[in-house]
Design a protein around this motif. Structure first.
Motif, PDB file in Angstrom:
ATOM      1  N   TYR A  12       0.823  -1.204   0.000  1.00  0.00           N
ATOM      2  CA  TYR A  12       0.000   0.000   0.000  1.00  0.00           C
ATOM      3  C   TYR A  12       0.860   1.258   0.000  1.00  0.00           C
ATOM      4  CZ  TYR A  12      -3.324  -3.487   1.637  1.00  0.00           C
ATOM      5  OH  TYR A  12      -4.102  -4.608   1.752  1.00  0.00           O
ATOM      6  N   ALA A  13       0.259   2.379  -0.427  1.00  0.00           N
ATOM      7  CA  ALA A  13       0.860   3.700  -0.264  1.00  0.00           C
ATOM      8  C   ALA A  13       0.591   4.136   1.174  1.00  0.00           C
ATOM      9  CB  ALA A  13       0.233   4.689  -1.246  1.00  0.00           C
ATOM     10  N   SER A  14       1.172   5.248   1.586  1.00  0.00           N
ATOM     11  CA  SER A  14       0.987   5.675   2.970  1.00  0.00           C
ATOM     12  C   SER A  14      -0.467   6.027   3.289  1.00  0.00           C
ATOM     13  CB  SER A  14       1.899   6.857   3.294  1.00  0.00           C
ATOM     14  OG  SER A  14       1.524   7.994   2.548  1.00  0.00           O
ATOM     15  N   ASP A  15      -1.239   6.413   2.275  1.00  0.00           N
ATOM     16  CA  ASP A  15      -2.646   6.763   2.530  1.00  0.00           C
ATOM     17  C   ASP A  15      -3.564   5.547   2.549  1.00  0.00           C
ATOM     18  OD1 ASP A  15      -2.898   6.075  -0.154  1.00  0.00           O
ATOM     19  OD2 ASP A  15      -3.537   8.057  -0.804  1.00  0.00           O
ATOM     20  N   GLY A  16      -3.000   4.359   2.380  1.00  0.00           N
ATOM     21  CA  GLY A  16      -3.787   3.133   2.455  1.00  0.00           C
ATOM     22  C   GLY A  16      -4.248   2.574   1.124  1.00  0.00           C
ATOM     23  N   ARG A  17      -3.946   3.274   0.008  1.00  0.00           N
ATOM     24  CA  ARG A  17      -4.322   2.746  -1.314  1.00  0.00           C
ATOM     25  C   ARG A  17      -3.472   1.525  -1.638  1.00  0.00           C
ATOM     26  NH1 ARG A  17      -2.254   5.845  -5.068  1.00  0.00           N
ATOM     27  NH2 ARG A  17      -1.152   7.020  -3.489  1.00  0.00           N
ATOM     28  N   TRP A  18      -4.130   0.474  -2.169  1.00  0.00           N
ATOM     29  CA  TRP A  18      -3.411  -0.705  -2.640  1.00  0.00           C
ATOM     30  C   TRP A  18      -2.722  -0.319  -3.935  1.00  0.00           C
ATOM     31  CZ3 TRP A  18      -5.772  -4.917  -6.071  1.00  0.00           C
ATOM     32  CH2 TRP A  18      -4.870  -5.953  -6.277  1.00  0.00           C
ATOM     33  N   ILE A  19      -1.387  -0.485  -4.009  1.00  0.00           N
ATOM     34  CA  ILE A  19      -0.647  -0.040  -5.192  1.00  0.00           C
ATOM     35  C   ILE A  19       0.162  -1.138  -5.867  1.00  0.00           C
ATOM     36  CG2 ILE A  19      -0.536   2.376  -4.496  1.00  0.00           C
ATOM     37  CD1 ILE A  19       2.358   1.831  -3.546  1.00  0.00           C
ATOM     38  N   ALA A  20       0.437  -2.244  -5.179  1.00  0.00           N
ATOM     39  CA  ALA A  20       1.278  -3.281  -5.784  1.00  0.00           C
ATOM     40  C   ALA A  20       1.116  -4.596  -5.020  1.00  0.00           C
ATOM     41  CB  ALA A  20       2.739  -2.848  -5.764  1.00  0.00           C
ATOM     42  N   TRP A  21       1.656  -5.664  -5.612  1.00  0.00           N
ATOM     43  CA  TRP A  21       1.638  -6.964  -4.959  1.00  0.00           C
ATOM     44  C   TRP A  21       2.782  -7.817  -5.474  1.00  0.00           C
ATOM     45  CZ3 TRP A  21       0.774 -11.580  -7.661  1.00  0.00           C
ATOM     46  CH2 TRP A  21       0.314 -11.446  -8.982  1.00  0.00           C
ATOM     47  N   TYR A  22       3.142  -8.835  -4.684  1.00  0.00           N
ATOM     48  CA  TYR A  22       4.149  -9.817  -5.096  1.00  0.00           C
ATOM     49  C   TYR A  22       3.832 -11.142  -4.426  1.00  0.00           C
ATOM     50  CZ  TYR A  22       6.465  -9.243  -0.544  1.00  0.00           C
ATOM     51  OH  TYR A  22       6.734  -9.208   0.803  1.00  0.00           O
ATOM     52  N   ARG A  23       4.468 -12.183  -4.922  1.00  0.00           N
ATOM     53  CA  ARG A  23       4.345 -13.496  -4.297  1.00  0.00           C
ATOM     54  C   ARG A  23       5.686 -13.802  -3.634  1.00  0.00           C
ATOM     55  NH1 ARG A  23      -0.447 -15.393  -5.635  1.00  0.00           N
ATOM     56  NH2 ARG A  23      -1.287 -15.068  -7.706  1.00  0.00           N
ATOM     57  N   VAL A  97      -8.341  -5.766  -3.208  1.00  0.00           N
ATOM     58  CA  VAL A  97      -8.347  -5.793  -1.745  1.00  0.00           C
ATOM     59  C   VAL A  97      -8.930  -4.495  -1.217  1.00  0.00           C
ATOM     60  CG1 VAL A  97      -6.358  -7.313  -1.616  1.00  0.00           C
ATOM     61  CG2 VAL A  97      -6.009  -4.867  -1.611  1.00  0.00           C
ATOM     62  N   VAL A  98      -9.311  -4.527   0.018  1.00  0.00           N
ATOM     63  CA  VAL A  98      -9.848  -3.325   0.638  1.00  0.00           C
ATOM     64  C   VAL A  98      -8.708  -2.364   0.936  1.00  0.00           C
ATOM     65  CG1 VAL A  98     -11.836  -4.490   1.640  1.00  0.00           C
ATOM     66  CG2 VAL A  98      -9.732  -4.329   2.946  1.00  0.00           C
ATOM     67  N   ARG A  99      -9.058  -1.129   1.110  1.00  0.00           N
ATOM     68  CA  ARG A  99      -8.082  -0.096   1.402  1.00  0.00           C
ATOM     69  C   ARG A  99      -7.445  -0.363   2.766  1.00  0.00           C
ATOM     70  NH1 ARG A  99      -7.929   5.002  -0.859  1.00  0.00           N
ATOM     71  NH2 ARG A  99      -6.826   6.549   0.365  1.00  0.00           N
ATOM     72  N   GLY A 100      -6.143  -0.127   2.871  1.00  0.00           N
ATOM     73  CA  GLY A 100      -5.443  -0.266   4.135  1.00  0.00           C
ATOM     74  C   GLY A 100      -5.596   0.995   4.965  1.00  0.00           C
ATOM     75  N   GLN A 101      -5.141   0.942   6.173  1.00  0.00           N
ATOM     76  CA  GLN A 101      -5.191   2.094   7.063  1.00  0.00           C
ATOM     77  C   GLN A 101      -4.107   3.088   6.666  1.00  0.00           C
ATOM     78  OE1 GLN A 101      -4.706   1.095  11.162  1.00  0.00           O
ATOM     79  NE2 GLN A 101      -4.922   3.192  11.858  1.00  0.00           N
ATOM     80  N   ALA A 102      -4.424   4.372   6.674  1.00  0.00           N
ATOM     81  CA  ALA A 102      -3.436   5.407   6.371  1.00  0.00           C
ATOM     82  C   ALA A 102      -2.439   5.507   7.520  1.00  0.00           C
ATOM     83  CB  ALA A 102      -4.127   6.749   6.150  1.00  0.00           C
ATOM     84  N   VAL A 103      -1.150   5.570   7.174  1.00  0.00           N
ATOM     85  CA  VAL A 103      -0.085   5.769   8.150  1.00  0.00           C
ATOM     86  C   VAL A 103       0.944   6.704   7.543  1.00  0.00           C
ATOM     87  CG1 VAL A 103      -0.347   3.531   9.291  1.00  0.00           C
ATOM     88  CG2 VAL A 103       1.206   3.747   7.374  1.00  0.00           C
ATOM     89  N   ALA A 104       1.579   7.499   8.358  1.00  0.00           N
ATOM     90  CA  ALA A 104       2.632   8.390   7.865  1.00  0.00           C
ATOM     91  C   ALA A 104       3.847   7.551   7.488  1.00  0.00           C
ATOM     92  CB  ALA A 104       2.997   9.400   8.941  1.00  0.00           C
ATOM     93  N   PRO A 105       4.529   7.897   6.382  1.00  0.00           N
ATOM     94  CA  PRO A 105       5.739   7.158   6.026  1.00  0.00           C
ATOM     95  C   PRO A 105       6.815   7.350   7.103  1.00  0.00           C
ATOM     96  CG  PRO A 105       5.038   8.570   4.221  1.00  0.00           C
ATOM     97  CD  PRO A 105       4.206   8.924   5.404  1.00  0.00           C
ATOM     98  N   PRO A 106       7.676   6.361   7.296  1.00  0.00           N
ATOM     99  CA  PRO A 106       8.783   6.532   8.238  1.00  0.00           C
ATOM    100  C   PRO A 106       9.696   7.671   7.785  1.00  0.00           C
ATOM    101  CG  PRO A 106       8.612   4.251   7.498  1.00  0.00           C
ATOM    102  CD  PRO A 106       7.680   5.054   6.675  1.00  0.00           C
ATOM    103  N   ILE A 107      10.462   8.223   8.699  1.00  0.00           N
ATOM    104  CA  ILE A 107      11.409   9.286   8.344  1.00  0.00           C
ATOM    105  C   ILE A 107      12.362   8.759   7.283  1.00  0.00           C
ATOM    106  CG2 ILE A 107      13.322  10.697   9.216  1.00  0.00           C
ATOM    107  CD1 ILE A 107      11.808  10.785  11.892  1.00  0.00           C
ATOM    108  N   GLY A 108      12.571   9.534   6.238  1.00  0.00           N
ATOM    109  CA  GLY A 108      13.459   9.146   5.150  1.00  0.00           C
ATOM    110  C   GLY A 108      12.760   8.473   3.996  1.00  0.00           C
ATOM    111  N   PHE A 109      11.435   8.330   4.054  1.00  0.00           N
ATOM    112  CA  PHE A 109      10.670   7.701   2.986  1.00  0.00           C
ATOM    113  C   PHE A 109       9.544   8.618   2.531  1.00  0.00           C
ATOM    114  CE2 PHE A 109      12.555   4.055   5.056  1.00  0.00           C
ATOM    115  CZ  PHE A 109      12.867   3.209   4.012  1.00  0.00           C
ATOM    116  N   VAL A 110       9.158   8.484   1.260  1.00  0.00           N
ATOM    117  CA  VAL A 110       8.009   9.197   0.698  1.00  0.00           C
ATOM    118  C   VAL A 110       7.236   8.213  -0.168  1.00  0.00           C
ATOM    119  CG1 VAL A 110       9.128  11.463   0.706  1.00  0.00           C
ATOM    120  CG2 VAL A 110       9.335   9.995  -1.313  1.00  0.00           C
ATOM    121  N   ASP A 111       6.014   8.587  -0.542  1.00  0.00           N
ATOM    122  CA  ASP A 111       5.253   7.751  -1.464  1.00  0.00           C
ATOM    123  C   ASP A 111       5.900   7.777  -2.847  1.00  0.00           C
ATOM    124  OD1 ASP A 111       3.058   6.613  -0.012  1.00  0.00           O
ATOM    125  OD2 ASP A 111       2.228   8.634   0.155  1.00  0.00           O
TER     126      ASP A 111
END
Length: 120
Positions: A12-23, A97-111
Motif C-alpha cells: 500500500y501507499a501511505s494513505d492506504g491505497r493498494w498499489i502493488a503486490w508480489y508473491r 483488496v480493501v483499502r489499508g489504514q493510512a499511516v505516515a511514512p517513516p522518516i526518510g521515505f516518501v510515497d
C-alpha cells in the motif's frame, strides 16, 4: 522476504491505497493492474543492506518494501545490480483488496510517484 512461494502479499501507499503486490519467493513486483513494475534484485543476499529494495524493469530504483507499504527512500546509496531476472509472463493477479489504514511514512521515505506504478 520469504523464500517460499505462497499467496500474494499486497503493498500500500501511505494513505492506504493498494498499489502493488508480489508473491513471496518470486522476484517480481506487480501493479494492481497486473503490470510488471519491478523486481527484488537483493532478496536472497545475506547482507545488512536492504533486501527489500525494488528496481523497475529498466533497473532504476523504484522503492522499498517497509512492512506492508511500498515507499521510496529520500536518500539511497548506489549499489551494484546482481544478475538480472528475465522478464516474467503476465500473472493472474490477486483479487482486489480493501483499502489499508493510512499511516505516515517513516522518516526518510516518501510515497512513490503514481506514474511509476501505472503509466506506460
Amino acid at each position: 522476504m520469504s523464500t517460499r512461494v505462497g499467496l500474494a502479499v499486497h503493498l500500500y501507499a501511505s494513505d492506504g491505497r493498494w498499489i502493488a503486490w508480489y508473491r513471496p519467493g518470486l522476484p517480481y513486483l506487480w501493479s494492481t493492474r497486473d503490470r510488471w513494475i519491478g523486481w527484488f534484485p537483493w532478496a536472497g543476499e545475506p547482507t545488512p543492506e536492504p533486501r527489500d529494495d525494488v528496481l523497475d524493469p529498466a533497473d532504476v530504483y523504484l522503492g522499498t518494501v517497509v512492512g506492508d507499504r511500498l515507499l521510496a527512500r529520500v536518500v539511497r546509496r548506489p549499489r551494484s545490480i546482481p544478475v538480472r531476472v528475465p522478464e516474467p509472463q503476465r500473472p493472474v493477479g490477486p483479487p482486489d483488496v480493501v483499502r489499508g489504514q493510512a499511516v505516515a511514512p517513516p522518516i526518510g521515505f516518501v510515497d512513490i510517484d503514481v506514474s511509476r506504478l501505472f503509466g506506460d
